[in-house]
Design an enzyme around this catalytic site. Structure first.
Site, PDB file in Angstrom:
ATOM      1  N   CYS A 406       0.819  -1.212   0.000  1.00  0.00           N
ATOM      2  CA  CYS A 406       0.000   0.000   0.000  1.00  0.00           C
ATOM      3  C   CYS A 406       0.849   1.256   0.000  1.00  0.00           C
ATOM      4  CB  CYS A 406      -0.949  -0.011   1.192  1.00  0.00           C
ATOM      5  SG  CYS A 406      -2.572  -0.672   0.759  1.00  0.00           S
ATOM      6  N   ASP A 436     -16.837   3.842  -0.271  1.00  0.00           N
ATOM      7  CA  ASP A 436     -16.761   2.866   0.805  1.00  0.00           C
ATOM      8  C   ASP A 436     -15.740   1.788   0.453  1.00  0.00           C
ATOM      9  OD1 ASP A 436     -17.701   1.862   3.398  1.00  0.00           O
ATOM     10  OD2 ASP A 436     -19.497   3.023   2.920  1.00  0.00           O
ATOM     11  N   ASP A 437     -15.573   0.828   1.364  1.00  0.00           N
ATOM     12  CA  ASP A 437     -14.563  -0.204   1.141  1.00  0.00           C
ATOM     13  C   ASP A 437     -14.894  -1.078  -0.057  1.00  0.00           C
ATOM     14  OD1 ASP A 437     -12.717   0.284   3.306  1.00  0.00           O
ATOM     15  OD2 ASP A 437     -14.313  -0.343   4.654  1.00  0.00           O
ATOM     16  N   ASP A 453      -8.422  -5.025  -5.332  1.00  0.00           N
ATOM     17  CA  ASP A 453      -7.201  -4.484  -4.735  1.00  0.00           C
ATOM     18  C   ASP A 453      -6.019  -5.265  -5.275  1.00  0.00           C
ATOM     19  OD1 ASP A 453      -5.694  -2.805  -3.063  1.00  0.00           O
ATOM     20  OD2 ASP A 453      -7.172  -3.005  -1.455  1.00  0.00           O
ATOM     21  N   ASP A 476     -11.459  -5.657   2.598  1.00  0.00           N
ATOM     22  CA  ASP A 476     -12.608  -4.812   2.263  1.00  0.00           C
ATOM     23  C   ASP A 476     -13.922  -5.566   2.426  1.00  0.00           C
ATOM     24  OD1 ASP A 476     -11.043  -2.618   1.661  1.00  0.00           O
ATOM     25  OD2 ASP A 476     -10.876  -3.116  -0.464  1.00  0.00           O
ATOM     26  N   GLY A 526      -9.317 -15.437 -13.692  1.00  0.00           N
ATOM     27  CA  GLY A 526      -8.616 -14.169 -13.621  1.00  0.00           C
ATOM     28  C   GLY A 526      -7.935 -13.829 -14.920  1.00  0.00           C
ATOM     29  N   HIS A 527      -6.914 -12.999 -14.813  1.00  0.00           N
ATOM     30  CA  HIS A 527      -6.194 -12.519 -15.988  1.00  0.00           C
ATOM     31  C   HIS A 527      -4.726 -12.393 -15.629  1.00  0.00           C
ATOM     32  CE1 HIS A 527      -5.432 -10.345 -19.714  1.00  0.00           C
ATOM     33  NE2 HIS A 527      -4.760  -9.456 -19.011  1.00  0.00           N
ATOM     34  N   ASP A 622     -11.240  -1.067   7.082  1.00  0.00           N
ATOM     35  CA  ASP A 622      -9.917  -1.632   7.328  1.00  0.00           C
ATOM     36  C   ASP A 622      -8.876  -0.553   7.083  1.00  0.00           C
ATOM     37  OD1 ASP A 622     -10.490  -1.741   4.583  1.00  0.00           O
ATOM     38  OD2 ASP A 622      -9.092  -3.392   4.244  1.00  0.00           O
TER      39      ASP A 622
END
Length: 739
Positions: A406, A436-437, A453, A476, A526-527, A622
């Protein structure tokens, strides 16, 4: 005009795995950092983040050295070397698959591997020893147990030391010196099963050392062995019973048991190696005490591991690059410098003997010179900027490494400006937009949350990054009070050979899947793409069984609670920058130990805490990139509320405050300060700085009714979950006030 072209990192094509953090491997890593082999990834596997240097152990036991003086910080060393660190223990080698097997079940591929895992001095065949005895090797555990004993033992402690070789004698004398210096009257007995103590030294040296035992009041018994170890005594084979408060084994050298199952050629359990340090499998090397030099057998001594290191480095490089291998020829004898309690030593070589304080000073200089190699690492030159270049380029690059996790997020101000122009949701089933989260959706009669994320890699271990990215993305969902449902992965791999690409992608997916499945969610696809560095992210959905827990909703009088300690941004920044902490500020913890504690906290999922808080909290989020102050302000600002926080109550990661006091900060910290620092009144210093520290895999920040606080604290404690009250919500003014 000559111009420097900034190029992308070269692809990785080969894997070298170092099993163990012994002296030879530590030196290999240092030399690798000075001259890495392009295209090769190097990994070190060790159970702990620091590794002891055997040469200084007697001095540390005697009290001449602090614990940190004899420890090599493997985390700092690996960062300098650009190596992957895996804090785990090897338990096997699957040679057919080319994989090192770890106790966690994880497998690491290798093209070349090396074993430097030392030896053990425990006594598995002696009843009671496992429960009541202490082994001198591995050293780390012994050093910690010894320090605890010195602090807690009574005025007349009784010790039994099993094994009267040079090592046993040194530790007996060191123990006597330390305990007497602490004002105690120890009774120490040294046992030798042979007819004569100190095999392998000259007669003159033996007589001098036995005289030193008498001078220090150490009793020497020969021709006896331990038959049983009790909590307060050692029973001998001749029927004697020796009272013992601390029973230590220095009895010879025992190889680690798992080596038997590798299929490698062994001698007495030790790995056979030839002049090139290759084992019977040419892709596997071995060095240090765990190796047996078939071409030139030698006793177990650290001097051989140190001198093997340059040959081992050359041959590992050659094994993955196709070069010629070198041979290692050990010296016939070596200088033995034996400490005798105080700052005095005895020397033995080629049958000659000498002694005195000057020899201790010589030994001290030799040991200090070795450890200095791992204290300060040479600064590697940064590439010069191309000339000419646009204005502001140097400022944009900055003067320190860009943080990962982060700490690599876009600042709050820039993000707010970008999101401020988004229109409100147009669909009736999209119940909330940015702010919001997670976004709140309605599907039929069910409410669903969705979030995304990702983390820029801050370490070289893809599996660790995957676990952390999964925990971080799930944060989240848990903060919204939802149960995780499904996840899609977004993975950018660095450039790799086909074999390493397949291996890394599999590692990432397996590690992440384990986290999501434990949380009750499925990974459904996914990718993937290829770029300059590893980035791991997830889009996650969750299902609500009750009302969503939003950031807004706090009420005056609510207690503010936090479920994880702060400081991940500072700790990760320190590790990336090879910071050497001031130990008086970190409670004696070295950087590697601080980093390992930080990672352990980050890996802890929020699910248990969320399950307890979601039915109690008025508001919840969080703590991530904007720091505690930034995320708390997001909870307060919409309602014009304020808060009173206690800096003293803030839970902090071990060592984080000391690093912050040294001036360490994440690259995102200035943006956090600019975004919300003006809303914070009072307070200064490192604890204030940690309010603005960007957190990766941070804890839940919740506002709970004052009347429910006692029950929340009790329920969390019963569940084994950390929770700390750090302040109160106030009706205003709209500020965060510190005391």
């Amino acid at each position: 005009m000559t111009r420097l072209m900034l190029t992308a990192p070269l692809p990785l094509t080969r894997d070298i795995v170092l099993i163990g953090g012994g002296h030879a491997h530590a030196l290999v890593l240092r030399m690798w950092g000075m001259d890495p082999l392009p295209g090769a990834r190097i990994t070190v596997v060790n159970p702990g983040p620091v590794a002891p240097y055997t040469g200084m152990l007697p001095g540390a036991v005697a009290g001449h050295y602090t614990r940190d003086a004899m420890m090599i910080d493997l985390i700092r060393l690996a960062r300098f070397a650009g190596a992957r660190v895996v804090l785990d223990r090897a338990c096997g080698i699957d040679r057919a698959a080319g994989q090192v097997v770890l106790t966690s079940g994880r497998r690491l591929r290798y093209d070349a591997a090396s074993i430097d895992i030392g030896i053990a001095s425990d006594l598995p065949d002696v009843p009671g020893y496992a429960e009541h005895g202490v082994a001198a090797k591995p050293l780390g555990t012994y050093a910690a147990r010894w320090e605890a004993f010195v602090q807690s033992c009574g005025p007349a402690p009784q010790l039994v030391i099993i094994g009267a070789g040079v090592g046993g004698l040194e530790l007996a004398l060191a123990s006597a010196h330390r305990l007497r210096a602490a004002g105690k009257t120890p009774r120490i007995t040294l046992l030798e099963r042979g007819a004569q103590a100190l095999p392998g030294v000259s007669a003159g040296t033996r007589n001098t050392l036995i005289a030193a035992l008498r001078d220090h009041g150490v009793q020497l018994l020969t021709g006896v062995s331990a038959a049983q170890v009790l909590a307060d005594a050692v029973l001998l084979t001749d029927g004697q019973r020796l009272a013992s408060d601390f029973t230590l084994s220095v009895a010879g050298a025992r190889p680690q048991d798992w080596l038997r199952d590798t299929g490698l050629a062994l001698t007495d359990g030790f790995v056979d190696v030839g002049p090139t340090l290759q084992t019977s499998d040419p892709a596997i090397f071995a060095a240090g005490d765990c190796a047996y030099l078939t071409h030139a057998p030698r006793p177990k001594a650290g001097v051989f591991a140190v001198r093997e290191a340059p040959v081992l480095l050359h041959n590992l490089r050659a094994a993955v690059s196709g070069g010629a291998l070198r041979g290692y020829a050990p010296q016939r004898d070596y200088l033995k410098l034996v400490s005798v309690g105080g700052k005095v030593a005895v020397a033995d070589k080629f049958g000659l003997r000498s002694g005195g304080a000057w020899l201790w000073r010589l030994k001290d200089r030799i040991d200090a010179k070795f450890m200095a190699k791992f204290a300060t690492y040479p600064a590697m030159p940064r590439p010069a900027l191309p000339q000419p270049h646009a204005g502001g380029l140097a400022e944009a690059i900055g003067d320190k490494p860009m943080c990962g996790g982060c700490g690599a997020k876009v600042g709050a101000g820039a993000l707010r400006a970008a999101l401020g122009g988004l229109p409100v949701p147009q669909r009736a089933d999209v119940l909330s937009g940015p702010g919001d989260d997670a976004a709140l959706l309605r599907i039929g009669g069910q409410q669903q949350v969705i979030t995304t994320d990702h983390l820029r890699s801050f370490c070289h271990d893809p599996a660790l990054m995957a676990r952390l990215a999964a925990v971080h993305a799930l944060g989240d969902i848990w903060a919204m009070g939802a149960d995780p449902q499904a996840a899609l992965a977004q993975i950018t791999l660095p450039r790799l050979s086909d074999a390493l690409q397949a291996d890394m992608l599999a590692e990432v997916m397996q590690a992440a899947t384990a986290v999501f499945r434990a949380a009750g969610a499925d990974v459904v696809g996914g990718h993937s793409s290829v770029g300059d560095e590893l980035t791991v992210g997830f889009t996650v959905t969750g299902l609500l069984t009750g009302p969503a827990r939003l950031k807004r909703g706090a009420q005056p009088g609510d207690a503010i609670v936090l479920t994880k300690p702060l400081g991940t941004g500072v700790v990760l920044a320190a590790e990336m920058a090879l910071v050497q902490p001031r130990l008086e500020l970190t409670g004696g913890l070295m950087l590697g130990e601080i980093w390992a504690a930080c990672i352990a906290s980050m890996e802890r999922p929020l699910a248990p805490a969320a399950a307890l808080l979601r039915t109690r909290a008025h508001a919840m989020t969080d703590v991530t990139g904007f720091g505690l102050a930034g995320h708390l302000w997001e909870m307060l600002e919409p309602s014009g509320l304020g808060a009173e926080l206690s800096l003293a109550a803030l839970p902090l990661l071990p060592g984080a405050e000391g690093l912050a006091a040294k001036g360490v900060a994440s690259t995102l910290a200035p943006s956090n300060r600019a975004a919300v620092g003006w809303q914070v009144e009072g307070g200064a210093g490192p604890r204030f700085d940690l309010l603005l520290d960007p957190q990766t895999c941070g804890g839940l920040l919740a506002c709970v009714p004052a009347g429910a606080l006692e029950a929340v604290l009790a329920e969390m404690a019963q569940a084994g979950e950390m929770v700390v009250q750090i302040g109160w919500v106030t009706a205003g003014p709209g500020r965060i006030i510190l005391d």
